[in-house]
Design an enzyme around this catalytic site. Structure first.
Site, PDB file in Angstrom:
ATOM      1  CG  ASP A  29     105.305 -37.544  -7.006  1.00  0.00           C
ATOM      2  OD1 ASP A  29     105.491 -38.372  -7.915  1.00  0.00           O
ATOM      3  OD2 ASP A  29     104.244 -37.454  -6.365  1.00  0.00           O
ATOM      4  CB  SER A  30     109.606 -32.318  -6.469  1.00  0.00           C
ATOM      5  OG  SER A  30     108.685 -31.340  -6.924  1.00  0.00           O
ATOM      6  CB  SER A  78      83.041 -66.950   4.652  1.00  0.00           C
ATOM      7  OG  SER A  78      82.211 -67.966   5.185  1.00  0.00           O
ATOM      8  CD  GLU A 107      79.780 -52.871  -0.668  1.00  0.00           C
ATOM      9  OE1 GLU A 107      80.953 -53.108  -0.314  1.00  0.00           O
ATOM     10  OE2 GLU A 107      78.858 -52.715   0.143  1.00  0.00           O
ATOM     11  CE  LYS A 109      84.199 -63.111  -2.959  1.00  0.00           C
ATOM     12  NZ  LYS A 109      85.628 -63.416  -3.013  1.00  0.00           N
ATOM     13  CE  LYS A 302      84.581 -66.182  -6.026  1.00  0.00           C
ATOM     14  NZ  LYS A 302      84.933 -67.367  -5.259  1.00  0.00           N
ATOM     15  CB  CYS A 418      94.448 -98.479   3.881  1.00  0.00           C
ATOM     16  SG  CYS A 418      95.064 -97.682   2.379  1.00  0.00           S
TER      17      CYS A 418
END
Length: 652
Positions: A29-30, A78, A107, A109, A302, A418
């Site tokens: 990182d440095s 979809s 794969e 979801k 799902k 209504c």
């Protein structure tokens, strides 16, 4: 200096790719920060040499004025959902009936936001939300703040790809801790946080929240032959690709993969809500084609929804825009799928009777589709002399007698006057998917109705500034904005108006299909039921509902009032020619074509009004057979379906 800026840009982009895409950091990182600061200094001194794909262009912030609508060149469909092994087996059976040797790619979801990225000659041009699949929002500036999305691909390709933007659990936790410390409302879950982030007008906030992505599809034409090859290409181009997937022809192995992933779901760094199964061959995908809503070559399993116990404290009965009276249970609060749930739907009176649900019962609550809280069943072991629930006989809004038709599961108020029915109808008309009148929400609609300013949707277009100014809490600036939104809605394409009328069974997609044929709302006043039923994707139920609505005298009056007010009646999209030679016919292409390629043949058939599908069935009207046609041709012959050849098609 130009050369050094180029060296630093390339070097830092490679380090970013190693970190975000390969998950294998190749520099500390440095050291990265040191090189990054050098690049920033040089770019400030020599701004004329700043490159388009510089990593410095992904930090900092810009305040955006808003998001423009973006029409997708390639629609984003979809997926059909599955919740059981039986549904997956049924999908497998349908596919294998056409392609016995088909293989699947399973794969993860990702529970995030669907995005589309378009590149020209390797450079990012547009990043957009999915929206309704046809029109999304241009969020390019925010997309550029997501660190693992490349501004420039490793090859100079013109390509459109699709993926999912998400927020990791670690980032979500850190953001909510910060919001809690600042006294701000916490996000309900990572998906909501990601959605809110992508719609931020301050791009610095987007950069700070550290969204990430997984790309999984080339929606533009590709030279690849298999879905697993597409994933490999996406990774080579510099995109993040999820490492968990399985290639197999066996649904047993798919099921084992699903169970393995489900067991380790909580160990992942991000949320998932299922597994997507796709036919791996892109050629087979093309032949299988699409329904109105989803591809026939893919299905999304799902995971079972999280369940919790809660006590029913009371029940509210509310009237919807079609008069259906829906019961909603008030519950002791429970944490469910990242949110606090204190209300849950009981669906309808038949459901209450079937489950024997009573006030005071302890019930199992879950989120249907991980979205809508619902009561699953009663915990009978905890029942203690609860009283049977009283089903209302009168409308809770207008006091009219409720009806329970034999073919329906719900109670219904049939009083056209209504108050609740009228208010819900007005709210629906102004909603985003209908006429999209910004600011005209339930609270304003209620005030307008109670003040006597609106009684039907046409009244909305007669409202004045003085009308709005008479309402509590509405100032001059708000009134001006509301009037501007109402005026802007007049130019909407007619399918939004048709959906806004709230006709039973007529959703937004169905509205578009109808207007693609009829072109104008006025034409529906004389449309015949049998003609409507012939439209691809519709049927007798929809056709009957539509004609019954427009046969009413009140419908003609309403259409005339809207037209007089200046509301657009015309469909702005491409109209289907109902006089075309093949209008309404379902056609299958099979075998090798010699003069036309398959896309050209498909385009011609669709231009002639046909629906092109990938499988032969009793619903097929015509088969176009090329050379070496196999099982589809034999099946067509056995069913007595009309068969023509390529020459016949070319001569049309």
């Amino acid at each position: 200096m130009k050369k050094r800026i180029k060296e630093l840009t390339d070097l830092l982009n490679r380090y970013r790719y190693d970190y975000y895409t390969k998950d294998a950091p190749s520099v500390s990182d440095s050291d990265y920060d040191k090189l990054y600061r050098e690049l920033v200094t040089l770019e400030q001194s020599y701004p004329e040499y700043v490159l388009q794909d510089s990593p410095t262009q992904q930090v900092g912030g810009t305040i955006l004025k808003g998001f423009e609508k973006y029409r997708h060149q390639y629609p984003l469909f979809s997926l059909q959902d599955a919740f059981s092994r039986e549904e997956l087996d049924a999908f497998d059976k349908r596919v294998k009936a056409e392609f016995p040797n088909a293989t699947y790619l399973a794969e993860l979801k990702i529970d995030g936001l669907s995005i589309s990225l378009s590149y020209e000659n390797g450079f990012l041009q547009v990043g957009a939300t999915r929206g309704d699949g046809n029109i999304g929002e241009n969020i390019t500036e925010n997309i550029k703040k997501i660190k693992d999305i490349p501004h420039q691909l490793s090859e100079p390709l013109t390509i459109t790809v699709r993926g999912e933007a998400y927020m990791s659990r670690q980032s979500f936790k850190a953001i909510n801790e910060g919001r809690q410390e600042n006294g701000e409302t916490e996000f309900a879950n990572p998906r909501n946080a990601a959605a809110g982030t992508l719609r931020q007008l301050d791009t610095a906030v987007v950069a700070k929240r550290q969204l990430a992505t997984f790309l999984y599809q080339e929606v533009s034409p590709t030279a690849r032959n298999q879905q697993n090859e597409v994933l490999a290409e996406l990774a080579d181009l510099g995109f993040s690709v999820n490492p968990y997937y399985q290639l197999t022809s066996s649904m047993d192995e798919i099921w084992d993969f699903i169970k393995t992933i489900e067991a380790k779901r909580d160990q992942l760094a991000y949320d998932i809500d299922g597994v997507v199964i796709k036919v791996n061959s892109l050629a087979m995908q093309e032949e299988l084609g699409f329904t109105v809503k989803a591809p026939r070559w893919a299905i999304a399993y799902k995971f079972p929804a999280e369940e919790k116990e809660a006590e029913i404290l009371s029940v509210d009965w509310t009237v919807g825009r079609t008069g259906v009276v829906t019961p909603t249970a008030n519950l002791t609060p429970v944490q469910l799928a990242g949110t606090t749930v204190s209300r849950a739907t009981l669906h309808n009176v038949d459901y209450i009777a079937e489950k024997d649900i009573r006030i005071g019962d302890t019930v199992i609550v879950y989120k249907a589709g991980d979205i809508i809280p619902a009561v699953l069943n009663v915990v009978m072991s905890k029942r203690n002399q609860q009283e049977v629930m009283l089903i209302p006989k009168l409308c809770p809004s207008c006091g009219s007698e409720l009806v329970h038709f034999e073919d329906e599961v719900a109670l219904r108020c049939i009083n056209p006057l209504c108050p609740s029915l009228i208010q819900r109808s007005l709210e629906h008309f102004a909603s985003r998917d209908a006429m999209n009148i910004t600011g005209l929400g339930p609270a304003i609609v209620e005030k307008l109705f109670l003040a006597g300013f609106v009684h039907d949707v046409a009244d909305i277009y007669q409202l004045t500034k003085e009308d709005f100014m008479q309402l509590d809490g509405i100032k001059e600036k708000s009134a001006d904005k509301l009037l501007a939104a109402i005026e802007a809605s007049k130019s909407n394409s007619a399918e939004k108006l048709l959906f806004g009328l709230g006709i039973r069974h007529i959703g937004s997609k169905v509205s578009r299909l109808i207007l693609e044929v009829y072109g104008d709302i006025s034409a529906l006043l004389t449309a015949k039921e049998e003609e409507i039923a012939r439209i691809d994707g519709l049927g007798s139920t929809i056709a009957q509902s539509l004609t019954q609505y427009f046969e009413q005298k009140t419908a003609a009056i309403l259409v005339d009032e809207l037209k007089t007010a200046g509301v657009n009646m015309h469909y702005s999209g491409q109209k289907v020619n109902s006089d075309a030679a093949l209008f309404g016919l379902t056609v299958v292409l099979t075998g090798k074509l010699n003069q036309l390629n398959r896309n050209e043949a498909k385009d011609k058939l669709e231009a002639l009004g046909a629906k092109v599908t990938g499988s032969v069935s009793k619903k097929t009207d015509l088969v176009i057979a090329g050379s070496d046609a196999g099982s589809k041709l034999e099946k067509a012959k056995s069913l007595g379906i009309r068969i023509e050849d390529e020459d016949w098609l070319r001569q049309l």
